[in-house]
Design a protein around this motif. Structure first.
Motif, PDB file in Angstrom:
ATOM      1  N   ASP A  86       0.842  -1.199   0.000  1.00  0.00           N
ATOM      2  CA  ASP A  86       0.000   0.000   0.000  1.00  0.00           C
ATOM      3  C   ASP A  86       0.875   1.247   0.000  1.00  0.00           C
ATOM      4  O   ASP A  86       0.622   2.204  -0.708  1.00  0.00           O
ATOM      5  CB  ASP A  86      -0.926   0.026   1.230  1.00  0.00           C
ATOM      6  N   ASP A  87       1.909   1.219   0.832  1.00  0.00           N
ATOM      7  CA  ASP A  87       2.814   2.356   0.940  1.00  0.00           C
ATOM      8  C   ASP A  87       4.212   1.804   1.176  1.00  0.00           C
ATOM      9  O   ASP A  87       4.495   1.249   2.237  1.00  0.00           O
ATOM     10  CB  ASP A  87       2.395   3.268   2.098  1.00  0.00           C
ATOM     11  N   ALA A  88       5.059   1.948   0.190  1.00  0.00           N
ATOM     12  CA  ALA A  88       6.396   1.379   0.278  1.00  0.00           C
ATOM     13  C   ALA A  88       7.486   2.445   0.272  1.00  0.00           C
ATOM     14  O   ALA A  88       8.661   2.126   0.156  1.00  0.00           O
ATOM     15  CB  ALA A  88       6.618   0.407  -0.880  1.00  0.00           C
ATOM     16  N   ASP A  89       7.097   3.707   0.431  1.00  0.00           N
ATOM     17  CA  ASP A  89       8.087   4.786   0.403  1.00  0.00           C
ATOM     18  C   ASP A  89       9.126   4.623   1.504  1.00  0.00           C
ATOM     19  O   ASP A  89      10.316   4.881   1.285  1.00  0.00           O
ATOM     20  CB  ASP A  89       7.411   6.151   0.527  1.00  0.00           C
ATOM     21  N   ASP A  90       8.705   4.180   2.682  1.00  0.00           N
ATOM     22  CA  ASP A  90       9.648   4.012   3.786  1.00  0.00           C
ATOM     23  C   ASP A  90      10.664   2.915   3.484  1.00  0.00           C
ATOM     24  O   ASP A  90      11.849   3.056   3.775  1.00  0.00           O
ATOM     25  CB  ASP A  90       8.916   3.723   5.096  1.00  0.00           C
ATOM     26  N   LEU A  91      10.198   1.840   2.862  1.00  0.00           N
ATOM     27  CA  LEU A  91      11.120   0.752   2.497  1.00  0.00           C
ATOM     28  C   LEU A  91      12.105   1.210   1.427  1.00  0.00           C
ATOM     29  O   LEU A  91      13.308   0.924   1.511  1.00  0.00           O
ATOM     30  CB  LEU A  91      10.343  -0.465   1.989  1.00  0.00           C
ATOM     31  N   GLU A  92      11.593   1.908   0.438  1.00  0.00           N
ATOM     32  CA  GLU A  92      12.440   2.396  -0.649  1.00  0.00           C
ATOM     33  C   GLU A  92      13.509   3.353  -0.099  1.00  0.00           C
ATOM     34  O   GLU A  92      14.681   3.287  -0.490  1.00  0.00           O
ATOM     35  CB  GLU A  92      11.580   3.090  -1.707  1.00  0.00           C
ATOM     36  N   GLU A  93      13.124   4.210   0.822  1.00  0.00           N
ATOM     37  CA  GLU A  93      14.067   5.161   1.429  1.00  0.00           C
ATOM     38  C   GLU A  93      15.125   4.430   2.264  1.00  0.00           C
ATOM     39  O   GLU A  93      16.309   4.755   2.202  1.00  0.00           O
ATOM     40  CB  GLU A  93      13.307   6.152   2.303  1.00  0.00           C
ATOM     41  N   GLU A  94      14.705   3.438   3.010  1.00  0.00           N
ATOM     42  CA  GLU A  94      15.655   2.685   3.831  1.00  0.00           C
ATOM     43  C   GLU A  94      16.627   1.896   2.967  1.00  0.00           C
ATOM     44  O   GLU A  94      17.815   1.800   3.282  1.00  0.00           O
ATOM     45  CB  GLU A  94      14.923   1.761   4.806  1.00  0.00           C
ATOM     46  N   ILE A  95      16.149   1.341   1.875  1.00  0.00           N
ATOM     47  CA  ILE A  95      17.030   0.624   0.942  1.00  0.00           C
ATOM     48  C   ILE A  95      18.078   1.583   0.387  1.00  0.00           C
ATOM     49  O   ILE A  95      19.271   1.257   0.329  1.00  0.00           O
ATOM     50  CB  ILE A  95      16.212  -0.046  -0.189  1.00  0.00           C
ATOM     51  N   ALA A  96      17.663   2.771   0.003  1.00  0.00           N
ATOM     52  CA  ALA A  96      18.599   3.772  -0.525  1.00  0.00           C
ATOM     53  C   ALA A  96      19.623   4.177   0.539  1.00  0.00           C
ATOM     54  O   ALA A  96      20.822   4.302   0.246  1.00  0.00           O
ATOM     55  CB  ALA A  96      17.846   4.987  -1.045  1.00  0.00           C
ATOM     56  N   ASP A  97      19.163   4.385   1.774  1.00  0.00           N
ATOM     57  CA  ASP A  97      20.073   4.746   2.866  1.00  0.00           C
ATOM     58  C   ASP A  97      21.093   3.638   3.115  1.00  0.00           C
ATOM     59  O   ASP A  97      22.283   3.908   3.323  1.00  0.00           O
ATOM     60  CB  ASP A  97      19.298   5.026   4.162  1.00  0.00           C
ATOM     61  N   LEU A  98      20.640   2.414   3.086  1.00  0.00           N
ATOM     62  CA  LEU A  98      21.527   1.272   3.303  1.00  0.00           C
ATOM     63  C   LEU A  98      22.541   1.149   2.167  1.00  0.00           C
ATOM     64  O   LEU A  98      23.728   0.900   2.402  1.00  0.00           O
ATOM     65  CB  LEU A  98      20.706  -0.004   3.463  1.00  0.00           C
ATOM     66  N   GLU A  99      22.075   1.332   0.940  1.00  0.00           N
ATOM     67  CA  GLU A  99      22.997   1.305  -0.198  1.00  0.00           C
ATOM     68  C   GLU A  99      24.076   2.379  -0.050  1.00  0.00           C
ATOM     69  O   GLU A  99      25.255   2.118  -0.312  1.00  0.00           O
ATOM     70  CB  GLU A  99      22.238   1.522  -1.512  1.00  0.00           C
TER      71      GLU A  99
END
Length: 148
Positions: A86-99
């Motif tokens: 439904d809302d994956a912006d937080d996951l996408e942001e965390e993936i980018a931060d981890l990368e």
């Protein structure tokens, strides 16, 4: 197919989407945990610069973080393509931060590796550089006096 079957399918899809999100979150948590701690790259226990650099080089290892990040991205991509979140912006942001964190650690490790190989050579250069030892100069002066 009856309406009841479609209702069951929606429920199953919702459960699968939740499990997929949990898998992404778990993989991200494992990746963060696999990164070196701040104290690991800050504190040093060595007798010389080369020892410090070798310790730092060992600390700058992302470990299994890259594998966990890959798992997170795999499940995240699958969930996005299935439109399961439904809302994956937080996951996408965390993936980018981890990368970004893994990239920073990797780049720092490369720089430390270069220094680790450069410092001993620099030490050797500095040891051999400069005017001759005082003993060599005294020997040369003694030789000149003997010739007179």
């Amino acid at each position: 197919m009856s309406q009841a079957t479609f209702g069951d399918d929606d429920e199953l899809f919702g459960e699968a989407a939740n499990e997929m999100r949990e898998d992404v979150e778990a993989s991200l948590a494992d990746a963060w945990a696999a990164l070196p701690g701040a104290d690991d790259v800050w504190d040093a226990d060595a007798d010389n610069v080369l020892g410090v650099l070798n310790g730092l080089n060992s600390a700058l290892d992302a470990g299994d973080a890259e594998d966990h990040l890959r798992d997170a991205k795999k499940w995240f991509t699958m969930g996005q393509r299935a439109d399961a979140f439904d809302d994956a912006d937080d996951l996408e942001e965390e993936i980018a931060d981890l990368e970004d964190a893994i990239t920073d650690i990797s780049e720092a490790g490369e720089q430390v590796s270069e220094l680790t190989s450069t410092i001993p050579a620099l030490r050797g250069t500095l040891e051999g550089a400069g005017p001759a030892d005082a003993d060599d100069t005294d020997d040369a002066t003694d030789d000149e006096e003997d010739e007179e």
